[in-house]
Design a protein around this motif. Structure first.
Motif, PDB file in Angstrom:
ATOM      1  N   VAL A 239       0.843  -1.195   0.000  1.00 28.86           N
ATOM      2  CA  VAL A 239       0.000   0.000   0.000  1.00 28.86           C
ATOM      3  C   VAL A 239       0.880   1.248   0.000  1.00 28.86           C
ATOM      4  CG1 VAL A 239      -1.890   1.245   1.108  1.00 28.86           C
ATOM      5  CG2 VAL A 239      -1.747  -1.245   1.359  1.00 28.86           C
TER       6      VAL A 239
ATOM      7  N   SER B 213       0.812  -6.692  -7.922  1.00 30.58           N
ATOM      8  CA  SER B 213      -0.155  -6.438  -6.855  1.00 30.58           C
ATOM      9  C   SER B 213       0.144  -5.087  -6.228  1.00 30.58           C
ATOM     10  CB  SER B 213      -0.092  -7.529  -5.778  1.00 30.58           C
ATOM     11  OG  SER B 213       1.182  -7.510  -5.125  1.00 30.58           O
TER      12      SER B 213
ATOM     13  N   HIS C 223      -1.757  -1.468  -3.867  1.00 33.52           N
ATOM     14  CA  HIS C 223      -2.872  -0.534  -3.760  1.00 33.52           C
ATOM     15  C   HIS C 223      -2.306   0.871  -3.585  1.00 33.52           C
ATOM     16  CE1 HIS C 223      -7.324  -0.288  -2.373  1.00 33.52           C
ATOM     17  NE2 HIS C 223      -6.953   0.881  -2.871  1.00 33.52           N
TER      18      HIS C 223
ATOM     19  N   VAL D  77      -3.124   4.658  -2.696  1.00 30.20           N
ATOM     20  CA  VAL D  77      -4.148   5.438  -1.996  1.00 30.20           C
ATOM     21  C   VAL D  77      -3.703   6.897  -2.006  1.00 30.20           C
ATOM     22  CG1 VAL D  77      -5.410   5.757   0.155  1.00 30.20           C
ATOM     23  CG2 VAL D  77      -4.697   3.456  -0.540  1.00 30.20           C
TER      24      VAL D  77
ATOM     25  N   GLY E  12      -5.866   3.741 -11.609  1.00 31.99           N
ATOM     26  CA  GLY E  12      -6.621   2.501 -11.412  1.00 31.99           C
ATOM     27  C   GLY E  12      -6.894   1.777 -12.718  1.00 31.99           C
TER      28      GLY E  12
ATOM     29  N   VAL F 151      -3.169  -4.118  -9.611  1.00 26.93           N
ATOM     30  CA  VAL F 151      -2.992  -2.977  -8.708  1.00 26.93           C
ATOM     31  C   VAL F 151      -4.269  -2.150  -8.672  1.00 26.93           C
ATOM     32  CG1 VAL F 151      -1.653  -0.891  -8.233  1.00 26.93           C
ATOM     33  CG2 VAL F 151      -0.527  -2.909  -9.213  1.00 26.93           C
ATOM     34  N   ARG F 152      -4.738  -1.797  -7.471  1.00 30.90           N
ATOM     35  CA  ARG F 152      -5.908  -0.955  -7.300  1.00 30.90           C
ATOM     36  C   ARG F 152      -5.469   0.479  -6.995  1.00 30.90           C
ATOM     37  NH1 ARG F 152     -10.726  -3.396  -7.216  1.00 30.90           N
ATOM     38  NH2 ARG F 152     -11.579  -1.336  -6.719  1.00 30.90           N
TER      39      ARG F 152
ATOM     40  N   SER G 161      -7.196   4.152  -5.085  1.00 31.57           N
ATOM     41  CA  SER G 161      -8.313   4.785  -4.383  1.00 31.57           C
ATOM     42  C   SER G 161      -7.987   6.245  -4.105  1.00 31.57           C
ATOM     43  CB  SER G 161      -8.594   4.085  -3.051  1.00 31.57           C
ATOM     44  OG  SER G 161      -8.917   2.725  -3.229  1.00 31.57           O
TER      45      SER G 161
ATOM     46  N   ILE H 261     -10.120   0.886   1.997  1.00 29.69           N
ATOM     47  CA  ILE H 261      -9.058   0.103   1.359  1.00 29.69           C
ATOM     48  C   ILE H 261      -9.411  -1.370   1.368  1.00 29.69           C
ATOM     49  CG2 ILE H 261      -6.656  -0.641   1.563  1.00 29.69           C
ATOM     50  CD1 ILE H 261      -6.021   2.156   2.681  1.00 29.69           C
TER      51      ILE H 261
ATOM     52  N   GLY I 152     -11.908  -2.161  -1.141  1.00 28.80           N
ATOM     53  CA  GLY I 152     -11.510  -1.934  -2.522  1.00 28.80           C
ATOM     54  C   GLY I 152     -12.248  -0.786  -3.181  1.00 28.80           C
TER      55      GLY I 152
ATOM     56  N   ASP J 225     -12.995   2.616  -4.953  1.00 27.05           N
ATOM     57  CA  ASP J 225     -12.218   3.490  -5.828  1.00 27.05           C
ATOM     58  C   ASP J 225     -12.187   4.922  -5.303  1.00 27.05           C
ATOM     59  OD1 ASP J 225     -11.718   1.388  -7.590  1.00 27.05           O
ATOM     60  OD2 ASP J 225     -13.584   1.757  -8.675  1.00 27.05           O
TER      61      ASP J 225
END
Length: 259
Positions: free
Chosen positions: A72, A120, A122, A124, A156, A164-165, A167, A215, A218, A220
């Motif tokens: 993250v 992978s 995330h 933020v 995103g 990979v996300r 937010s 988070i 998930g 957005d």
């Protein structure tokens, strides 16, 4: 990744305010956190000026040495600012854009190769309700935060194929020391925003808890508090009423500026 899994997390602007609250919240749930800020302070693991390409390169190297990857990336650091159109200088626009927008862009750019390679992660990015709802007197701040929301959505989409996300976090006013970074020629706006921050019943800890929940879910776009959700809902449900509220606020600001 399940909510129970320990994560490797980097947080910018971690010396105080929401950054410190996020570090504490991540660690409380068992995550490993690299707390960064632009100056040395208690609880800071790494000095990272988000406007420095060299500092971001050093942060990537530090993460590689410590963990070999990152789960993250929290781009939290930012500054307050704003002012009416005819009271804001171009230099003030440059300052807030360099920190609030390009600081985020630099962070995401620096870590994207690592996130893509590991498949992978995330991202933020802490924006603001000002990225979704645009009150008068805050043109430069609104613009940078709206850009962060748009950039995060783009990230995103681009990185989804790599697992990979991304937010964007969009809180309303909450109690924090962000106002210490407030600079600008429009002093009337500064006093109004300071009052809104000081009177807010929402704490940084409450926002941090909502961010972690978002988070885990998930989401957005994470709108972590009820006032922010109500303001955003009004804009979409009744644009005429929203415009009336915003224009009334603009009139009050103009009146305060004449006092």
């Amino acid at each position: 990744m399940s909510a129970a899994s320990a994560r490797r997390v980097l947080v910018t602007g971690a010396a105080s305010g929401l950054g410190a609250a996020l570090v504490a919240a991540f660690r409380e749930r068992g995550d490993e956190v690299l707390a960064t800020d632009r100056v040395e302070a208690d609880g800071i693991d790494l000095v990272l000026d988000i406007t420095s390409d060299a500092d971001w390169e050093a942060a990537v190297a530090a993460v590689e040495r410590r963990w070999g990857g990152l789960d993250v990336l929290v781009n939290n650091a930012g500054v307050a600012g704003g002012g009416r159109i005819d009271r804001t200088t171009i230099e003030e626009w440059r300052r807030i854009t360099e920190v609030n927008l390009f600081g985020v862009v630099r962070g995401v750019t620096a870590f994207t190769p690592m996130l893509k390679a590991q498949g992978s992660g995330h991202v933020v990015n802490v924006a603001s309700l000002a990225g979704l709802v645009h009150p008068a007197g805050m043109g430069s701040y609104n613009a940078t935060k709206a850009a962060v929301v748009a950039f995060t959505e783009t990230v995103g989409h681009e990185l989804a194929g790599f697992g990979v996300r991304a937010s964007a976090v969009c809180p309303s006013y909450f109690r924090t020391n962000l106002m210490a970074s407030m600079e600008g020629s429009d002093t009337a706006l500064g006093e109004i925003v300071k009052g809104l921050v000081e009177r807010s019943p929402i704490t940084a800890e409450q926002v941090a808890a909502a961010v972690l929940a978002g988070i885990d879910a998930g989401d957005d776009v994470i709108v972590p508090d009820e006032p922010a959700r109500q303001a955003f809902a009004l804009k979409w449900a009744d644009r005429a009423a929203y415009d009336q509220v915003m224009r009334a606020q603009a009139a009050k600001l103009e009146e305060a500026g004449r006092e």
